[in-house]
Write an enzyme that holds these catalytic residues in place. Structure first.
Site, mmCIF file in Angstrom:
data_model
loop_
_atom_site.group_PDB
_atom_site.id
_atom_site.type_symbol
_atom_site.label_atom_id
_atom_site.label_comp_id
_atom_site.label_asym_id
_atom_site.label_seq_id
_atom_site.Cartn_x
_atom_site.Cartn_y
_atom_site.Cartn_z
ATOM 1 N N GLY A 127 9.831 14.196 5.725
ATOM 2 C CA GLY A 127 9.506 13.134 6.678
ATOM 3 C C GLY A 127 8.043 13.035 7.021
ATOM 4 C CB THR A 129 6.384 7.280 5.368
ATOM 5 O OG1 THR A 129 5.720 7.714 4.182
ATOM 6 C CG2 THR A 129 6.100 5.804 5.586
ATOM 7 N N PRO A 131 6.851 3.963 10.714
ATOM 8 C CG PRO A 131 8.467 3.146 12.209
ATOM 9 C CD PRO A 131 7.818 4.419 11.741
ATOM 10 N N GLY A 134 1.375 5.934 7.029
ATOM 11 C CA GLY A 134 1.838 6.620 5.834
ATOM 12 C C GLY A 134 0.809 7.661 5.465
ATOM 13 C CB SER A 135 -2.020 7.588 3.096
ATOM 14 O OG SER A 135 -1.146 7.370 2.008
ATOM 15 N NE ARG A 274 17.720 -13.119 -29.518
ATOM 16 C CZ ARG A 274 17.607 -14.298 -30.112
ATOM 17 N NH1 ARG A 274 17.869 -14.421 -31.409
ATOM 18 N NH2 ARG A 274 17.234 -15.344 -29.415
ATOM 19 N N GLY A 346 14.737 -14.285 -23.020
ATOM 20 C CA GLY A 346 15.607 -14.805 -21.966
ATOM 21 C C GLY A 346 16.647 -13.785 -21.524
ATOM 22 C CD GLU A 369 6.416 11.221 -3.329
ATOM 23 O OE1 GLU A 369 5.681 11.568 -2.380
ATOM 24 O OE2 GLU A 369 7.635 11.442 -3.352
ATOM 25 C CB THR A 371 -0.071 2.541 -2.697
ATOM 26 O OG1 THR A 371 -1.343 2.689 -2.037
ATOM 27 C CG2 THR A 371 1.024 2.375 -1.650
#
Length: 392
Positions: A127, A129, A131, A134-135, A274, A346, A369, A371
């Protein structure tokens, strides 16, 4: 390069990898359809993974683990990640980040209590991060306040992998309201998830990675004993987290290249079967170019990972190299799965085929881990610091 951590015996490790490769292809890949429908790894497969020792890969033998070194661990993750990502996620937090935190910062008593349970297959969470952070540790809001002989924790952790299934979590919390030098305001706590005051939010719906569960962990007046403080020392939590994240970043790099190889193998098979204009599309040079570029990037990622992991085992600091490896491997995986969708044409946009799942599953590797952008800043800061200090 000298080796401080020899790890598992080489012959035994090679036999283990052969066994794991067969298990991934014969057992895990056939189970993917069921996991896509239920969003959960079947209990019998989890039991098999425990029996194989996958939850104790890097845990020392004295605590019931396999005692793998970092190089062996990353090679194992690469093989396991050939199957869908949930199989790596369920074990990697335990054998990677939580084991690393306990190994680097825990007391002997804490190791003896928790590592054997982890080696036997206890699911854990990490635990960090929140709201609003984060870093950025200065933005962390979760507080740990001394109360008698223990601590009281309050706060919310967000996007926590394994939170709905974890029996224990290592939680980062402020032990000082002020931001202190070297992030000494952050400490780490070992928190049993059945402690009163802990609520786990509903498992978040995600773009991909079926079977992997993330959720909020809400802590409301959670009372912990004094020995819940990792290492029984305040102010070491952020350092512990960063050391653990080096391991986590190498695990994500290994997962990126394992899944990239799966995607390329799928594209090779599709391009060979294909037909267009009366011949397999694998004969078209621009299809071959996309396949070749993908193979080149996987090889480069594998080389970076092997070098960085061996440096870890030799006792070298690898923060910058681990960040670089994670960035390159995850970004190249993103390019590769995009090419695979293009090769499918497609059909690559249809859920009926694997290509669109590969595309969705791989997107998170460039985010968690650390960005790509945060890691680029981290790499550049270390480059500039070393330049200013006259380090070549």
């Amino acid at each position: 390069m000298s080796t401080l951590n020899p790890g598992m015996d080489a012959e035994t490790f090679d036999q283990f990898i052969d066994q794991l490769r067969r298990y991934v292809r014969d057992r895990l890949i056939p189970a993917e359809k069921d996991i896509l429908e239920t969003d959960r790894i079947p209990a019998d497969i989890l039991g098999e993974m425990r029996d194989m020792g996958l939850f104790g890969l890097t845990i020392a033998e004295e605590y019931g683990g396999a005692g793998m070194n970092t190089y062996q661990y990353t090679q194992t993750i690469r093989e396991l990640a050939y199957a869908m990502p949930c199989f790596r996620s369920i074990i990697s937090i335990t054998v990677g980040m939580v084991n690393s935190a306990l190994r680097n910062g825990g007391t002997e008593e804490q190791k003896a209590k928790w590592l054997p349970q982890m080696a036997e297959g206890m699911v854990t969470a990490f635990g960090l991060t929140e709201p609003g952070s984060g870093s950025d540790s200065a933005g962390m809001q979760t507080m740990a306040v001394k109360s008698g002989n223990g601590w009281v924790l309050n706060g919310t952790k967000r996007y926590i992998t394994n939170a709905p299934d974890a029996k224990m979590a290592v939680i980062m919390a402020r032990t000082s309201k002020e931001a202190l030098p070297k992030n000494a305001h952050v400490s780490a706590f070992i928190v049993p998830m059945d402690t009163p005051g802990i609520t786990v939010g509903k498992s978040d719906k995600k773009m991909g990675q079926a079977g992997t569960h993330i959720a909020d962990i809400i802590l409301e007046d959670v009372q912990l004993p004094a020995d819940a403080l990792l290492g029984l020392e305040e102010g070491k939590g952020f350092v512990t987290a960063m050391k653990s994240l080096d391991n986590g970043r190498l695990s994500v790099a290994a997962a990126s290249m394992g899944y990239a190889r799966r995607a390329v193998d799928s594209a090779l098979r599709y391009a060979s079967e294909r037909k267009a204009f009366g011949e397999p599309i694998a004969n078209f040079q621009l299809i071959q170019q996309m396949l070749a570029e993908s193979d080149i990037e996987i090889y480069a990622s594998e080389t970076m990972l092997a070098d960085c992991a061996r440096r870890v085992d030799a006792g070298e600091p690898v923060l910058r190299k681990a960040a670089a490896t994670k960035v390159f491997a995850s970004e190249s995986c993103g390019r590769i799965v995009d090419r695979v969708v293009q090769i499918y044409g497609g059909a690559g946009y249809l859920a009926e085929y694997d290509a669109e799942r590969f595309f969705r599953d791989a997107r998170i590797y460039r985010i968690y881990e650390g960005t790509t952008q945060i890691l680029q800043l981290q790499i550049a800061k270390h480059m500039l610091r070393e330049f200013a200090a006259g380090v070549n």
